[in-house]
Design a protein around this motif. Structure first.
Motif, PDB file in Angstrom:
ATOM      1  N   LEU A   1     -14.913   7.335   9.905  1.00 54.15           N
ATOM      2  CA  LEU A   1     -13.838   7.184   8.928  1.00 54.15           C
ATOM      3  C   LEU A   1     -14.074   5.938   8.094  1.00 54.15           C
ATOM      4  N   VAL A   2     -13.996   6.090   6.772  1.00 52.60           N
ATOM      5  CA  VAL A   2     -13.990   4.929   5.882  1.00 52.60           C
ATOM      6  C   VAL A   2     -12.704   4.990   5.072  1.00 52.60           C
ATOM      7  N   MET A   3     -12.039   3.846   4.915  1.00 51.66           N
ATOM      8  CA  MET A   3     -10.755   3.826   4.214  1.00 51.66           C
ATOM      9  C   MET A   3     -10.605   2.555   3.408  1.00 51.66           C
ATOM     10  N   ALA A   4     -10.033   2.705   2.229  1.00 51.54           N
ATOM     11  CA  ALA A   4      -9.712   1.573   1.376  1.00 51.54           C
ATOM     12  C   ALA A   4      -8.202   1.482   1.252  1.00 51.54           C
ATOM     13  N   VAL A   5      -7.664   0.271   1.377  1.00 51.24           N
ATOM     14  CA  VAL A   5      -6.227   0.042   1.239  1.00 51.24           C
ATOM     15  C   VAL A   5      -6.039  -1.002   0.150  1.00 51.24           C
ATOM     16  N   ALA A   6      -5.308  -0.609  -0.903  1.00 56.61           N
ATOM     17  CA  ALA A   6      -5.280  -1.433  -2.106  1.00 56.61           C
ATOM     18  C   ALA A   6      -4.071  -2.348  -2.224  1.00 56.61           C
ATOM     19  N   ASP A   7      -3.045  -2.180  -1.366  1.00 52.00           N
ATOM     20  CA  ASP A   7      -1.845  -2.987  -1.556  1.00 52.00           C
ATOM     21  C   ASP A   7      -1.211  -3.321  -0.215  1.00 52.00           C
TER      22      ASP A   7
ATOM     23  N   VAL B   1     -11.853  -1.376   4.108  1.00 53.12           N
ATOM     24  CA  VAL B   1     -11.856  -2.444   3.116  1.00 53.12           C
ATOM     25  C   VAL B   1     -10.436  -2.545   2.587  1.00 53.12           C
ATOM     26  N   VAL B   2      -9.837  -3.715   2.692  1.00 50.91           N
ATOM     27  CA  VAL B   2      -8.444  -3.891   2.288  1.00 50.91           C
ATOM     28  C   VAL B   2      -8.344  -5.007   1.264  1.00 50.91           C
ATOM     29  N   ALA B   3      -7.303  -4.935   0.456  1.00 51.37           N
ATOM     30  CA  ALA B   3      -7.034  -6.012  -0.487  1.00 51.37           C
ATOM     31  C   ALA B   3      -6.690  -7.278   0.284  1.00 51.37           C
TER      32      ALA B   3
ATOM     33  N   ASP C   1     -10.747  -9.182  -3.079  1.00 50.73           N
ATOM     34  CA  ASP C   1      -9.622  -9.616  -3.896  1.00 50.73           C
ATOM     35  C   ASP C   1      -8.865  -8.410  -4.449  1.00 50.73           C
ATOM     36  N   THR C   2      -9.603  -7.434  -4.948  1.00 47.27           N
ATOM     37  CA  THR C   2      -8.986  -6.254  -5.552  1.00 47.27           C
ATOM     38  C   THR C   2      -9.683  -4.994  -5.067  1.00 47.27           C
TER      39      THR C   2
END
Length: 334
Positions: free
Chosen positions: A151-157, A186-188, A215-216
């Motif tokens: 599982l790969v996941m990005a969380v932006a906020d 990878v998270v903000a 950072d973003t």
């Protein structure tokens, strides 16, 4: 006594090791003579000297014959043939690796072919989801079908991270610890700035998850295995507070695209938690200690201290120690 060999009885083993028929005959003659000049070898095999010289040069390159000024010396067969066998085995090992790589590439290319076929045939399976339970628990359900699921996941906020951690973090952490999930996230940076979020991330890390911060982050998304992706209803817009409004897409071409995006983000991100060695030197430097003083405090050499500074700078993407200190403070390493 003739020094030529019977080609049917001795040529094949030599030739299978890379010797030509002429080289095999010449090497047999060399073994009987032990040492000889070019003229003596030409007479022994009844060949012109210029032809013998070409074959001798090949034997010298193969390590079967040594040259000392005007004489040629035969190496012991065990050493000479052992070297040829070792080189042949090395070559076979390289060829085997190349075959494995080709087979692996064929599998990847087949995956792309299937993805392209699905794209043109319109065989996309898209499931609309509208609730957090439906979203996060579906990931665990899919992972249970074929563990361990990558599982790969990005969380932006921050809000999405907080809601996920409060409601479903423990379930996912347990799935990671049990080997059902192999997550990387990878998270903000602001999403993990609070102590409560860092504590959840620490538990994830202890369960084997990979965690990095940027950072973003451009948008929330995830990719599970090779066939499932999660996307927001609108790219780059945080999931709504009361309704998640997102989609599960079962299409390898979409999953592959999101994985490629994730790997780019992962390469640019810095670890949320530093290695202990890097954190130690940064904290001591922040207190104003010199390299010598840090070395004495830690009981290591100055060279080791400088190596750990370099490690910390690499993890933080910093160009100087000052920059590393600023980034470390910003990320809560100090």
């Amino acid at each position: 006594m003739s020094t030529t060999r019977n080609p049917t009885s001795q040529a094949d083993p030599f030739e299978s090791l890379g010797l030509s028929a002429d080289q095999a005959a010449l090497y047999t003659a060399m073994l009987r003579l032990h040492r000889a000049t070019l003229t003596e070898l030409a007479e022994a095999v009844d060949r012109p000297a210029e032809d013998v010289l070409d074959a001798l040069d090949g034997l010298v390159r193969l390590g079967a014959v040594n040259r000392r000024r005007e004489e040629f010396l035969a190496r012991h067969p065990a050493a000479a043939i052992g070297r040829l066998v070792a080189e042949r085995l090395d070559r076979m090992a390289r060829e085997t690796r190349q075959i494995d790589e080709v087979l692996a590439a064929a599998g990847r290319l087949t995956h792309h072919y299937d993805a392209g076929h699905d794209w043109h045939s319109g065989r996309f399976s898209v499931e609309p989801l509208s609730g957090a339970d439906e979203l996060w628990e579906s990931v665990i359900g899919l992972a249970l079908q074929a563990p361990p699921a990558e599982l790969v996941m990005a969380v932006a906020d921050r809000r999405t991270m907080a809601r996920f951690a409060d409601g479903y973090g423990s379930q996912w952490i347990q799935a990671a610890a049990d080997g059902i999930l192999r997550p990387r996230m990878v998270v903000a940076l602001d999403a993990v700035s609070e102590p409560a979020m860092r504590e959840v991330c620490a538990r994830f890390s202890a369960a084997g998850a990979g965690l990095r911060a940027l950072d973003t982050v451009p948008s929330w998304f995830f990719a599970l295995g090779e066939g499932t992706a999660g996307l927001p209803a609108e790219w780059g817009v945080p999931l709504p507070e009361h309704s998640y409004n997102c989609y599960l897409v079962h299409a390898p071409v979409v999953v592959g695209t999101l994985r490629a995006l994730f790997e780019e983000l992962w390469a640019r991100a810095a670890p949320i938690f530093p290695r202990n060695n890097a954190q130690q030197v940064l904290r001591l430097a922040a207190r104003g200690l010199s390299d010598d003083a840090i070395a004495r405090h830690l009981g290591v050499s100055v060279r080791t201290v400088r190596a750990r500074f370099a490690e910390a700078m690499s993890e933080l993407g910093a160009q100087s120690r000052f920059h590393a200190g600023v980034e470390a403070a910003r990320r809560g390493w100090l």
